[in-house]
Design an enzyme around this catalytic site. Structure first.
Site, mmCIF file in Angstrom:
data_model
loop_
_atom_site.group_PDB
_atom_site.id
_atom_site.type_symbol
_atom_site.label_atom_id
_atom_site.label_comp_id
_atom_site.label_asym_id
_atom_site.label_seq_id
_atom_site.Cartn_x
_atom_site.Cartn_y
_atom_site.Cartn_z
ATOM 1 N NE ARG A 159 -3.498 2.364 2.635
ATOM 2 C CZ ARG A 159 -3.362 3.334 3.548
ATOM 3 N NH1 ARG A 159 -2.464 3.256 4.499
ATOM 4 N NH2 ARG A 159 -4.139 4.386 3.512
ATOM 5 C CG HIS A 162 -1.225 9.182 3.069
ATOM 6 N ND1 HIS A 162 -1.358 7.850 3.419
ATOM 7 C CD2 HIS A 162 -0.805 9.795 4.188
ATOM 8 C CE1 HIS A 162 -1.037 7.671 4.675
ATOM 9 N NE2 HIS A 162 -0.688 8.849 5.183
ATOM 10 C CD GLU A 200 -4.931 7.977 9.076
ATOM 11 O OE1 GLU A 200 -4.480 9.061 9.476
ATOM 12 O OE2 GLU A 200 -4.467 6.888 9.442
ATOM 13 C CG ASN A 227 -5.308 3.682 8.339
ATOM 14 O OD1 ASN A 227 -5.392 2.643 7.675
ATOM 15 N ND2 ASN A 227 -4.864 4.811 7.823
ATOM 16 C CE1 TYR A 281 -0.361 3.223 13.371
ATOM 17 C CE2 TYR A 281 -2.334 4.248 12.480
ATOM 18 C CZ TYR A 281 -1.057 3.734 12.307
ATOM 19 O OH TYR A 281 -0.491 3.732 11.055
ATOM 20 C CD GLU A 334 -1.808 4.287 7.859
ATOM 21 O OE1 GLU A 334 -1.600 4.760 8.997
ATOM 22 O OE2 GLU A 334 -1.913 4.982 6.842
#
Ligand code: IFM
Length: 463
Positions: free
Chosen positions: A75, A119, A164, A290, A292, A355
């Site tokens: 990616r 991005h 995002e 994504n 985290y 991600e």
């Protein structure tokens, strides 16, 4: 043992400005991140993406590493201002050719190209014309998507429009922590809508029988600190801004009423035009997530300035868990809860973790005889990075993925963030997220223990 389907897509991710460098080569135009990084005080240590990991020149070497790890997909993102230097007008052939070479080299190695069209590196002239708060930017994005798809659609099947959009809108235009560094809450809300519209228009422009189109969101699992009304309301608001403001229009074709009510504190909804939500809510071929860290939130008695515009009386609480070098709490359970919530609350769509990863303070060591080998021919010295903390992080989160799949979540792939250490936006080169270490002075690449571990996971098809 957690095993994954043989077709599970194992990958790693990067983005253009974070790794490419070569910002003035082959006709690339400036983006908002070039401008922002050059602004004194905007990026820690005055770091910029001018050289980064020099991937623009070293991509063959990097793809050879990907092949060595056994990655099935890579990616990456395309820099809009390489392809259209001013954000509109004719294609810059040399910029496009770079991505053609990159794509072809990936395919030659049996690695699926998995590009993201945006991005965060908006061409500067489009920001000068108003940026994402202006509707025209969405139209320009659709044009860029169409001509990129026209040029590369014969070799790329899976496209992601945006990475995002929450960050682009609220870090870019509300807190100013990201480019373009504006602090205008009302503009941030308009930007969020125009980013979603840009996705919808671009998807319309590029979807055909051979192209799958999706979007990547940064989602989290939000819990209130207590069951007090103020904490419950804080959780509703943060979940609304971080998750539902994007998920609902994309997957249900409507903004959540409570979030629109919260946002009325900041702006009206005059920028949302008839037909927009139909476009935004057109069926997705895949949704990228994504993830985290989870968020524990509470009500606040004093106003807090944050990206959560329209909700000043909320604060992020400390859950007391171990943290990464970014100060983000480590909790793989949050990923499982998020995936199960998506399954429970939204129509089914193929999901990919696009991600997941962690920054830690990595230490490069010479293998075995530290120091004694210094005088030797450099290539003979084996460098190692024993990043057990990153392996533990990835292992835990992959176990959550396996459990989610076991409970019926349509999760089809996983991309580690990141393949390479890179430019971590306003934090500069300090945080290292890569499974491959980059020595920025020499551009030498060193596989960290986590890279060897991930290669083994891929080889075995599980943990
Ligand atoms: O480095 C970023 C990436 O660009 C977007 N998602 C989060 C990563 C870590 O902060």
């Amino acid at each position: 043992m957690s095993t994954f389907d043989p077709g599970f897509l194992w990958g790693a991710a990067t983005s253009s400005y974070q790794i490419e460098g070569a910002v003035a080569e082959d006709g690339r135009g400036p983006s908002v991140w070039d401008t922002f990084a050059a602004t004194p005080g905007a990026v820690r240590g005055g770091d910029t993406g001018a050289v980064a990991a020099d991937h623009y020149h070293r991509f063959p070497e990097d793809i050879a590493l990907m092949a060595q790890l056994g990655l099935r997909a890579y990616r990456f993102s395309l820099a809009w201002s390489r392809i259209q230097p001013t954000g509109s007008g004719p294609v810059n052939q040399r910029g496009l050719d770079f991505y053609r070479r990159l794509t072809d080299t990936l395919l030659d190695h049996g690695i699926q190209p998995w590009p993201t069209l945006y991005h965060w590196d908006l061409p500067q002239p489009l920001e000068d014309a108003g940026g994402w708060p202006v509707r025209d930017t969405a139209e320009r994005f659709a044009e860029y998507a169409a001509l990129t798809h026209e040029a590369l659609g014969d070799r790329i099947t899976h496209w992601t429009t945006l990475n995002e959009p929450w960050c682009s809108a609220f870090l870019g235009y509300a807190t100013g922590r990201h480019a373009p560094g504006r602090r205008e809450p009302a503009a941030a809300v308009r930007a969020a809508h125009h980013l979603l519209l840009a996705h919808g228009l671009a998807a319309e422009a590029i979807r055909d029988d051979d192209s799958h189109v999706g979007i990547t969101l940064n989602l989290t699992h939000v819990t209130p600190l207590t069951t007090e009304p103020a904490d419950l309301d804080a959780a509703r608001r943060i979940d609304g801004m971080q998750n539902r403001l994007f998920l609902d229009p994309l997957l249900r074709g409507a903004y959540p009423d409570d979030v629109l009510d919260d946002l009325r504190e900041v702006t009206d909804t005059g920028h949302i035009q008839d037909g927009d939500l139909k476009r935004i809510g057109a069926p997705l071929d895949h949704l990228g997530i994504n993830y985290y860290a989870p968020m524990l939130v509470a009500g606040s008695t004093a106003p807090v300035q944050s990206a959560y515009v329209g909700s000043p009386l909320v604060r992020v609480a400390d859950g007391g868990r171990p943290k990464t070098a970014m100060g983000w709490e480590i909790d793989e359970r949050g990923l499982l809860d998020l995936l199960l919530r998506l399954k429970a609350d939204y129509p089914a769509v193929p999901l990919y973790i696009t991600e997941n990863g962690a920054a830690f303070d990595d230490v490069v060591e010479q293998d075995g005889v530290a120091g004694a080998v210094r005088g030797a021919v450099r290539g003979a010295v084996r460098q190692v990075v024993h990043d057990a903390d990153r392996i533990a992080y990835l292992d835990g989160h992959l176990r959550s993925c396996a459990r989610a799949i076991g409970q019926g979540v349509p999760l089809k792939g996983y991309f580690v963030w990141s393949l390479l250490d890179n430019f971590e936006w306003s934090f500069g080169y300090g945080p290292r997220f890569g499974i491959v270490h980059v020595d920025y002075a020499t551009q030498r690449r060193t596989l960290k223990d986590s890279a060897h571990w991930y290669a083994e996971v891929i080889r075995c098809g599980g943990l």
